[in-house]
Design a protein around this motif. Structure first.
Motif, PDB file in Angstrom:
ATOM      1  N   LEU B 164       0.826  -1.219   0.000  1.00  0.00           N
ATOM      2  CA  LEU B 164       0.000   0.000   0.000  1.00  0.00           C
ATOM      3  C   LEU B 164       0.861   1.270   0.000  1.00  0.00           C
ATOM      4  O   LEU B 164       0.634   2.169  -0.816  1.00  0.00           O
ATOM      5  N   PRO B 165       1.892   1.364   0.891  1.00  0.00           N
ATOM      6  CA  PRO B 165       2.754   2.550   0.825  1.00  0.00           C
ATOM      7  C   PRO B 165       3.431   2.717  -0.538  1.00  0.00           C
ATOM      8  O   PRO B 165       3.604   3.844  -1.009  1.00  0.00           O
ATOM      9  N   THR B 166       3.781   1.604  -1.200  1.00  0.00           N
ATOM     10  CA  THR B 166       4.399   1.713  -2.527  1.00  0.00           C
ATOM     11  C   THR B 166       3.430   2.365  -3.506  1.00  0.00           C
ATOM     12  O   THR B 166       3.796   3.283  -4.248  1.00  0.00           O
ATOM     13  N   LEU B 167       2.185   1.901  -3.500  1.00  0.00           N
ATOM     14  CA  LEU B 167       1.180   2.493  -4.377  1.00  0.00           C
ATOM     15  C   LEU B 167       0.974   3.970  -4.022  1.00  0.00           C
ATOM     16  O   LEU B 167       0.860   4.826  -4.902  1.00  0.00           O
ATOM     17  N   ALA B 168       0.938   4.267  -2.718  1.00  0.00           N
ATOM     18  CA  ALA B 168       0.708   5.652  -2.274  1.00  0.00           C
ATOM     19  C   ALA B 168       1.832   6.568  -2.742  1.00  0.00           C
ATOM     20  O   ALA B 168       1.577   7.684  -3.206  1.00  0.00           O
ATOM     21  N   MET B 169       3.066   6.088  -2.654  1.00  0.00           N
ATOM     22  CA  MET B 169       4.198   6.926  -3.051  1.00  0.00           C
ATOM     23  C   MET B 169       4.156   7.236  -4.553  1.00  0.00           C
ATOM     24  O   MET B 169       4.472   8.346  -4.969  1.00  0.00           O
ATOM     25  N   PHE B 170       3.749   6.251  -5.336  1.00  0.00           N
ATOM     26  CA  PHE B 170       3.674   6.516  -6.773  1.00  0.00           C
ATOM     27  C   PHE B 170       2.523   7.457  -7.109  1.00  0.00           C
ATOM     28  O   PHE B 170       2.632   8.287  -7.998  1.00  0.00           O
ATOM     29  N   TYR B 171       1.443   7.335  -6.368  1.00  0.00           N
ATOM     30  CA  TYR B 171       0.336   8.275  -6.541  1.00  0.00           C
ATOM     31  C   TYR B 171       0.854   9.688  -6.258  1.00  0.00           C
ATOM     32  O   TYR B 171       0.636  10.624  -7.043  1.00  0.00           O
ATOM     33  N   ALA B 172       1.545   9.828  -5.133  1.00  0.00           N
ATOM     34  CA  ALA B 172       2.043  11.146  -4.739  1.00  0.00           C
ATOM     35  C   ALA B 172       3.002  11.683  -5.805  1.00  0.00           C
ATOM     36  O   ALA B 172       2.954  12.861  -6.170  1.00  0.00           O
ATOM     37  N   TRP B 173       3.864  10.811  -6.326  1.00  0.00           N
ATOM     38  CA  TRP B 173       4.818  11.231  -7.366  1.00  0.00           C
ATOM     39  C   TRP B 173       4.075  11.722  -8.602  1.00  0.00           C
ATOM     40  O   TRP B 173       4.404  12.746  -9.189  1.00  0.00           O
ATOM     41  N   HIS B 174       3.022  10.964  -8.960  1.00  0.00           N
ATOM     42  CA  HIS B 174       2.261  11.279 -10.163  1.00  0.00           C
ATOM     43  C   HIS B 174       1.602  12.658 -10.056  1.00  0.00           C
ATOM     44  O   HIS B 174       1.611  13.443 -10.994  1.00  0.00           O
ATOM     45  N   ARG B 175       1.021  12.938  -8.877  1.00  0.00           N
ATOM     46  CA  ARG B 175       0.247  14.176  -8.734  1.00  0.00           C
ATOM     47  C   ARG B 175       1.022  15.305  -8.074  1.00  0.00           C
ATOM     48  O   ARG B 175       0.464  16.360  -7.792  1.00  0.00           O
ATOM     49  N   MET B 176       2.294  15.068  -7.767  1.00  0.00           N
ATOM     50  CA  MET B 176       3.069  16.049  -7.003  1.00  0.00           C
ATOM     51  C   MET B 176       3.066  17.429  -7.659  1.00  0.00           C
ATOM     52  O   MET B 176       2.932  18.455  -6.979  1.00  0.00           O
ATOM     53  N   SER B 177       3.179  17.444  -8.980  1.00  0.00           N
ATOM     54  CA  SER B 177       3.319  18.742  -9.642  1.00  0.00           C
ATOM     55  C   SER B 177       2.066  19.587  -9.468  1.00  0.00           C
ATOM     56  O   SER B 177       2.128  20.817  -9.412  1.00  0.00           O
ATOM     57  N   PHE B 178       0.933  18.920  -9.326  1.00  0.00           N
ATOM     58  CA  PHE B 178      -0.315  19.626  -9.081  1.00  0.00           C
ATOM     59  C   PHE B 178      -0.207  20.390  -7.757  1.00  0.00           C
ATOM     60  O   PHE B 178      -0.570  21.568  -7.659  1.00  0.00           O
ATOM     61  N   ALA B 179       0.357  19.720  -6.734  1.00  0.00           N
ATOM     62  CA  ALA B 179       0.554  20.386  -5.445  1.00  0.00           C
ATOM     63  C   ALA B 179       1.579  21.513  -5.586  1.00  0.00           C
ATOM     64  O   ALA B 179       1.380  22.619  -5.071  1.00  0.00           O
TER      65      ALA B 179
END
Lengths: 416, 305
Positions: B164-179
């Motif tokens: 789950l943390p692995t999936l979460a980290m990739f989600y965060a990486w994917h959307r980071m630029s939006f933040a």
């Protein structure tokens, strides 16, 4: 325009109309990529008189939801269904699938495969399409390079695995991330190899419990391979694709899989075109491979072209179709009589299925899968727990039994 | 005709401006929600006739261990996934946005690099993730074979604690630029006179960040939190693509979206009791669970402005 040319034009119009009316285009939904060339060939050569098939392939993961959604609004004329009454039930209840038309004669098909298209009460709803064999598949090159002959007992298998491990080859490749593979393949192949047919049939009719020593042994054998380090390091991290990749690359020697992975369109040959795959049962007490009718061709009862649809279904029961199927799909057809098989690989599979296959198929048994949690669900979850090292074979067997008892399955009274 | 009063005119204008949005929202958001309520009261496998069962689906979800346990597990893991994602996005996003705001040389290039993953489709990111973290993927090959730091590959997606943390980290990486983009625009919006005043008062850089910059960032944080929350609780694209509807290993990556999918379409070939009604009930309960939090944050944000 003279009267003469007028007649010509009229005749031309009528001729084109006749052609239009004769060529009935039917849609067939399937998840089986390997059948695309077969149906193209059938349509192009007009093998079913006046019927062409528009074969729509939907990836297996999406198949059920796409099919259900499309059926809400007409849907395809024909579709492939997965084997067994459990899968068929909701389609039968909804009136999408009706009992097969009496004009379709199934007497030429292998009797053991018919259940793939039968409901819980034995009514025939579909024409089965393939006999699949599941067993240990091994990389022949890797066996030969390490001087290994096909093991005939579990001890020989263990010794062969030890040799392979010492040579730096992973003996067993496991793709535990794919739940469907764990219940549909591993569970069934282990049962066919270790548990005699009568006992396995007992599991289905409820006279034998899952806590029985023979069933526990199927789980314990897998756990034993893992504990002895004979499996890939993280069996739950690899999925079905990664498992096959390892064997195709020769990094691993064996896997438990369906013979479909050795068919001409298998992605394993993209990794190694010279790959040769051998088959053997898990060499336990029963020592058999697992064979089952894979699924069936089904007619949409609401199709407006019932006559053409029945023509297609009737064609799939013929010897001509069986030979095309064996040649172009590379899998065993369900035809019961003699037919020509040119591919030696397929001939070997046919021999194993005919002479040494287990007949009990708990995975497809309606009695074990009509409630939730189903047997299939419990086995998939259970093997993951086993490969995770978080449960013992005995406790897992008890857990499967308790899960089935929770909805009062057929053996609930007998197996408290 | 009497001349229209100013107030009346203003009201008409407001109505004219709001109506199209309200209509669109009503047709595409509100009506489906109402339809969902109807669907949640039936037992329906997606084809054929639907059985009216009243609140049976909700009762099962609350009472029957088979559904209740899956629901609770999915909910808890969904919250955990959200916390991981929002934590990473706010902390790293702020840090990177701050770095970009400092007039670093080549910041245009950095900005482009940070923004690159954002337009990628979820499926592409999922595939990339798989290539990276597989036992024979890039990360394991690097640490096991190239560097020799690890003895054996780590099965990121096969480990019940790591998947789950692995999936979460990739989600965060994917959307980071939006933040980053939102936070950066907030930073840019900090009034220079305030910073100059703080500087004249002798405030340190950290003090200036804390007292002047961060308060201005709060609305951006809230916006990011609300959008990510709604997305993480309603969608499950990576999990479905990589772990399948069964959300393995051992349901350790199960979130409400996968639970909902599995309930409506089934997980495996032997899932016989697929039920769109139950899935609708799960969707409604999920909406009810996140609605208060989303509303609270959004309204708080409005008042600040």
């Amino acid at each position: 325009m003279t009267a003469h040319t007028g007649k010509l034009v009229l005749a031309g119009l009528m001729a084109s109309f006749a052609v239009e009316a004769a060529a009935q285009d039917l849609t067939l939904y399937s998840w089986r990529e390997q059948e695309i060339p077969l149906w193209e060939h059938i349509s192009q050569n007009n093998l079913i008189d006046g019927v062409t098939i528009n074969f729509v392939r939907i990836p297996a993961d999406n198949y059920d939801n796409k099919l259900r959604i499309d059926l809400q609004d007409g849907g395809p004329d024909l579709f492939q269904g997965r084997a067994g009454a459990a899968w068929l039930k909701s389609f039968v209840d909804a009136g999408i699938v009706a009992p097969l038309d009496g004009s379709i004669d199934l007497s030429g098909l292998a009797a053991a495969t018919l259940s793939a298209g039968q409901g819980a009460d034995g009514t025939q709803y579909g024409v089965p399409f393939a006999v699949q064999m599941e067993s240990i598949l091994y990389n022949k090159g890797v066996f030969a390079a390490n001087g290994i002959e096909e093991p005939k007992t579990l001890d020989e298998l263990k010794a062969a695995a030890d040799t392979l491990k010492a040579a730096g080859v992973t003996p067993f490749s496991f793709g535990g991330r794919s739940g469907w593979w764990l219940n549909q393949v591993v569970g069934e192949v282990m049962t066919a190899g270790l548990m005699d047919d009568a006992t396995a049939q007992g599991l289905i009719d409820g006279s034998v419990c899952f806590t029985d020593e023979a069933f526990v042994e199927t789980l314990a054998t897998v756990k034993g391979w893992m504990d002895a380090g004979l499996m890939n390091a993280a069996p739950l991290a690899d999925d079905y694709g990664a498992m096959r990749t390892a064997v195709a690359l020769g990094e691993a020697a064996m896997m438990i899989d369906g013979a479909w992975s050795s068919g001409p369109s298998s992605p394993m040959y993209e990794i190694d075109p010279t790959l040769e795959i051998g088959f053997m049962p898990v060499p336990g007490k029963n020592g058999k491979v697992y064979a089952f009718g894979d699924g069936s061709y089904l007619a949409n009862a609401n199709s407006e072209h019932a006559e053409a649809v029945n023509k297609v279904l009737a064609f799939t029961t013929t010897k001509e179709f069986a030979e095309l199927f064996a040649g172009m799909v590379g899998e065993l057809p369900v035809y019961g009589g003699d037919y020509a098989i040119e591919d030696p690989r397929l001939a070997e599979i046919a021999g194993l299925v005919a002479n040494n296959s287990a007949s009990a198929t708990p995975f497809f048994a309606y009695a074990l899968n009509s409630g939730e949690p189903s047997y299939g669900q419990l086995v998939a979850d259970g093997y993951q727990e086993l490969l995770n090292g978080s449960i013992s074979p005995e406790d897992l067997a008890a857990k499967i039994q308790a899960g089935l008892n929770s909805w009062g399955y057929v053996g609930a009274a007998n197996c408290q | 005709m009497a001349k229209m009063s100013y107030n009346r005119k203003a009201n008409l204008q407001r109505i004219a401006l709001l109506t199209p949005g309200l209509l669109l929202f009503g047709i595409f958001n509100f009506l489906p929600l109402v339809a969902l309520l109807g669907l949640s009261l039936v037992n329906w496998p997606g084809i054929g006739d639907a059985d009216f069962v009243g609140f049976e689906n909700f009762r099962k979800l609350a009472r029957e261990p088979y559904y209740r346990d899956q629901f609770v597990n999915a909910l808890v893991q969904n919250v955990w996934m959200f916390v991981l994602i929002i934590g990473a996005m706010l902390l790293l996003g702020s840090a990177l946005a701050l770095l970009l705001s400092f007039g670093t040389t080549g910041r245009g290039a950095y900005r482009a690099i940070y923004f690159l993953p954002y337009p990628l489709a979820g499926a592409a990111v999922a595939f990339l993730l798989d290539l990276m973290v597989q036992p024979r993927g890039a990360i394991n090959t690097f640490f096991v074979k190239t560097m020799g730091w690890w003895d054996a590959p780590i099965g990121f997606l096969g480990d019940t604690d790591l998947a789950l943390p692995t999936l979460a980290m990739f989600y965060a990486w994917h959307r980071m630029s939006f933040a980053i983009v939102l936070i950066l625009s907030a930073i840019v919006g900090v009034r220079v006179i305030l910073l100059e005043a703080a500087m004249l008062d002798g405030a340190s850089r950290w003090r200036m960040l804390k007292a002047v910059v961060f308060p201005v960032l709060a609305p951006a944080f809230v916006l990011i939190t609300v959008i990510v929350m709604v997305d993480v609780f309603n969608n499950a694209d990576y999990t479905l693509l990589l772990m399948g509807p069964e959300a393995g290993p051992l349901r350790s990556t199960d979130v409400l979206g996968t639970f909902l999918f599995r309930t409506s379409f089934g997980g495996s070939a032997t899932s016989v009791n697929v039920n769109f009604g139950m899935a609708a009930a799960i969707g409604l309960v999920t909406a009810l669970l996140i609605l208060p939090a989303a509303l609270f944050l959004a309204l708080k944000n409005l008042r600040k402005d």
